[in-house]
Write a protein that holds these residues in place. Structure first.
Motif, PDB file in Angstrom:
ATOM      1  N   ILE A  45       0.852  -1.184   0.000  1.00 43.29           N
ATOM      2  CA  ILE A  45       0.000   0.000   0.000  1.00 43.29           C
ATOM      3  C   ILE A  45       0.892   1.241   0.000  1.00 43.29           C
ATOM      4  CG2 ILE A  45      -1.659   1.294   1.359  1.00 43.29           C
ATOM      5  CD1 ILE A  45      -2.966  -1.209   2.090  1.00 43.29           C
ATOM      6  N   PRO A  46       0.702   2.156  -0.939  1.00 43.19           N
ATOM      7  CA  PRO A  46       1.550   3.352  -0.975  1.00 43.19           C
ATOM      8  C   PRO A  46       1.280   4.257   0.227  1.00 43.19           C
ATOM      9  CG  PRO A  46      -0.195   3.495  -2.617  1.00 43.19           C
ATOM     10  CD  PRO A  46      -0.298   2.140  -2.010  1.00 43.19           C
ATOM     11  N   ILE A  47       2.334   4.920   0.667  1.00 47.60           N
ATOM     12  CA  ILE A  47       2.190   5.880   1.761  1.00 47.60           C
ATOM     13  C   ILE A  47       2.480   7.274   1.226  1.00 47.60           C
ATOM     14  CG2 ILE A  47       2.732   4.236   3.584  1.00 47.60           C
ATOM     15  CD1 ILE A  47       5.555   5.299   3.635  1.00 47.60           C
ATOM     16  N   THR A  48       2.022   8.273   1.923  1.00 52.30           N
ATOM     17  CA  THR A  48       2.210   9.652   1.472  1.00 52.30           C
ATOM     18  C   THR A  48       3.672  10.047   1.601  1.00 52.30           C
ATOM     19  OG1 THR A  48       1.668  10.507   3.666  1.00 52.30           O
ATOM     20  CG2 THR A  48      -0.144  10.294   2.090  1.00 52.30           C
ATOM     21  N   TRP A  49       4.072  11.060   0.863  1.00 53.52           N
ATOM     22  CA  TRP A  49       5.480  11.468   0.812  1.00 53.52           C
ATOM     23  C   TRP A  49       5.975  11.958   2.166  1.00 53.52           C
ATOM     24  CZ3 TRP A  49       6.992  16.339   2.098  1.00 53.52           C
ATOM     25  CH2 TRP A  49       5.987  17.305   2.163  1.00 53.52           C
ATOM     26  N   ASP A  50       5.108  12.636   2.941  1.00 46.48           N
ATOM     27  CA  ASP A  50       5.565  13.158   4.233  1.00 46.48           C
ATOM     28  C   ASP A  50       5.813  12.037   5.235  1.00 46.48           C
ATOM     29  OD1 ASP A  50       2.812  12.736   4.224  1.00 46.48           O
ATOM     30  OD2 ASP A  50       2.462  14.206   5.813  1.00 46.48           O
ATOM     31  N   VAL A  51       5.012  10.986   5.188  1.00 47.82           N
ATOM     32  CA  VAL A  51       5.229   9.836   6.073  1.00 47.82           C
ATOM     33  C   VAL A  51       6.505   9.109   5.670  1.00 47.82           C
ATOM     34  CG1 VAL A  51       4.290   7.621   6.817  1.00 47.82           C
ATOM     35  CG2 VAL A  51       2.784   9.592   6.585  1.00 47.82           C
ATOM     36  N   GLU A  52       6.716   8.970   4.369  1.00 51.06           N
ATOM     37  CA  GLU A  52       7.939   8.308   3.912  1.00 51.06           C
ATOM     38  C   GLU A  52       9.184   9.102   4.296  1.00 51.06           C
ATOM     39  OE1 GLU A  52       9.720   5.797   0.313  1.00 51.06           O
ATOM     40  OE2 GLU A  52       7.687   6.529   0.193  1.00 51.06           O
ATOM     41  N   LEU A  53       9.127  10.419   4.145  1.00 50.42           N
ATOM     42  CA  LEU A  53      10.258  11.263   4.536  1.00 50.42           C
ATOM     43  C   LEU A  53      10.520  11.158   6.033  1.00 50.42           C
ATOM     44  CD1 LEU A  53      12.362  13.388   3.689  1.00 50.42           C
ATOM     45  CD2 LEU A  53      10.645  15.119   4.183  1.00 50.42           C
ATOM     46  N   GLU A  54       9.452  11.152   6.827  1.00 52.42           N
ATOM     47  CA  GLU A  54       9.630  11.022   8.272  1.00 52.42           C
ATOM     48  C   GLU A  54      10.279   9.680   8.619  1.00 52.42           C
ATOM     49  OE1 GLU A  54       7.107  11.166  12.422  1.00 52.42           O
ATOM     50  OE2 GLU A  54       6.059  10.811  10.550  1.00 52.42           O
ATOM     51  N   ARG A  55       9.900   8.626   7.929  1.00 48.66           N
ATOM     52  CA  ARG A  55      10.496   7.315   8.202  1.00 48.66           C
ATOM     53  C   ARG A  55      11.950   7.269   7.774  1.00 48.66           C
ATOM     54  NH1 ARG A  55       5.383   3.470   6.628  1.00 48.66           N
ATOM     55  NH2 ARG A  55       4.091   4.173   8.353  1.00 48.66           N
ATOM     56  N   ILE A  56      12.269   7.874   6.627  1.00 45.38           N
ATOM     57  CA  ILE A  56      13.657   7.888   6.164  1.00 45.38           C
ATOM     58  C   ILE A  56      14.537   8.626   7.169  1.00 45.38           C
ATOM     59  CG2 ILE A  56      15.205   8.823   4.410  1.00 45.38           C
ATOM     60  CD1 ILE A  56      12.949   8.230   2.368  1.00 45.38           C
ATOM     61  N   VAL A  57      14.105   9.820   7.572  1.00 48.03           N
ATOM     62  CA  VAL A  57      14.893  10.627   8.507  1.00 48.03           C
ATOM     63  C   VAL A  57      14.859  10.010   9.896  1.00 48.03           C
ATOM     64  CG1 VAL A  57      15.040  12.869   9.635  1.00 48.03           C
ATOM     65  CG2 VAL A  57      14.610  12.741   7.187  1.00 48.03           C
ATOM     66  N   GLY A  58      13.679   9.637  10.361  1.00 46.47           N
ATOM     67  CA  GLY A  58      13.530   9.128  11.720  1.00 46.47           C
ATOM     68  C   GLY A  58      14.269   7.831  11.963  1.00 46.47           C
ATOM     69  N   ILE A  59      14.186   6.897  11.032  1.00 40.32           N
ATOM     70  CA  ILE A  59      14.866   5.617  11.216  1.00 40.32           C
ATOM     71  C   ILE A  59      16.374   5.796  11.135  1.00 40.32           C
ATOM     72  CG2 ILE A  59      15.223   3.345  10.171  1.00 40.32           C
ATOM     73  CD1 ILE A  59      12.217   3.344   9.524  1.00 40.32           C
ATOM     74  N   SER A  60      16.842   6.648  10.207  1.00 37.41           N
ATOM     75  CA  SER A  60      18.284   6.910  10.125  1.00 37.41           C
ATOM     76  C   SER A  60      18.800   7.548  11.413  1.00 37.41           C
ATOM     77  CB  SER A  60      18.588   7.826   8.945  1.00 37.41           C
ATOM     78  OG  SER A  60      18.183   7.244   7.751  1.00 37.41           O
ATOM     79  N   LEU A  61      18.055   8.499  11.937  1.00 40.12           N
ATOM     80  CA  LEU A  61      18.463   9.154  13.178  1.00 40.12           C
ATOM     81  C   LEU A  61      18.417   8.184  14.355  1.00 40.12           C
ATOM     82  CD1 LEU A  61      19.348  11.828  14.399  1.00 40.12           C
ATOM     83  CD2 LEU A  61      16.956  12.373  14.774  1.00 40.12           C
ATOM     84  N   TYR A  62      17.414   7.340  14.385  1.00 46.77           N
ATOM     85  CA  TYR A  62      17.302   6.345  15.450  1.00 46.77           C
ATOM     86  C   TYR A  62      18.491   5.388  15.427  1.00 46.77           C
ATOM     87  CZ  TYR A  62      15.504   2.329  18.028  1.00 46.77           C
ATOM     88  OH  TYR A  62      15.356   1.294  18.908  1.00 46.77           O
TER      89      TYR A  62
END
Length: 108
Positions: A45-62
């Motif tokens: 299921i596709p996710i919105t761009w803002d959720v994907e960006l948050e996951r990219i940044v958030g997981i990398s930072l975590y």
């Protein structure tokens, strides 16, 4: 009988601890065939761009945050004893700082 449970299709009000499991299972798709139709299990299921960006940044930072405390001593020693490593240490620290800044600025 086979069941397919897609967590991505659950509504937000079902993500609560007080919701009974039966409500989650009611969203399952099922089939009585030998299996589901071809190519019905390999879709995302596709996710919105803002959720994907948050996951990219958030997981990398975590991930960086989990490793960074263990790297303080080696980075300090390398910084003091190996001048060639300073550039890489600066790059890594800058990357983590930029991720933290983006996480704070955009998502909070």
């Amino acid at each position: 009988q086979y069941y397919k449970f897609d967590v991505g299709k659950l509504s937000d009000n079902l993500y609560r601890p007080e919701v009974p499991v039966e409500k989650w299972l009611a969203t399952c798709e099922s089939t009585r065939e030998a299996s589901f139709p071809k190519d019905s299990l390999n879709s995302v299921i596709p996710i919105t761009w803002d959720v994907e960006l948050e996951r990219i940044v958030g997981i990398s930072l975590y991930m960086a945050g989990n490793v960074f405390p263990f790297l303080i001593l080696p980075f300090t020693v390398l910084y003091a004893l190996a001048p060639n490593a300073r550039f890489y240490i600066h790059c890594i620290c800058t990357y983590v700082a930029i991720l933290a800044f983006l996480q704070y600025l955009v998502f909070y």
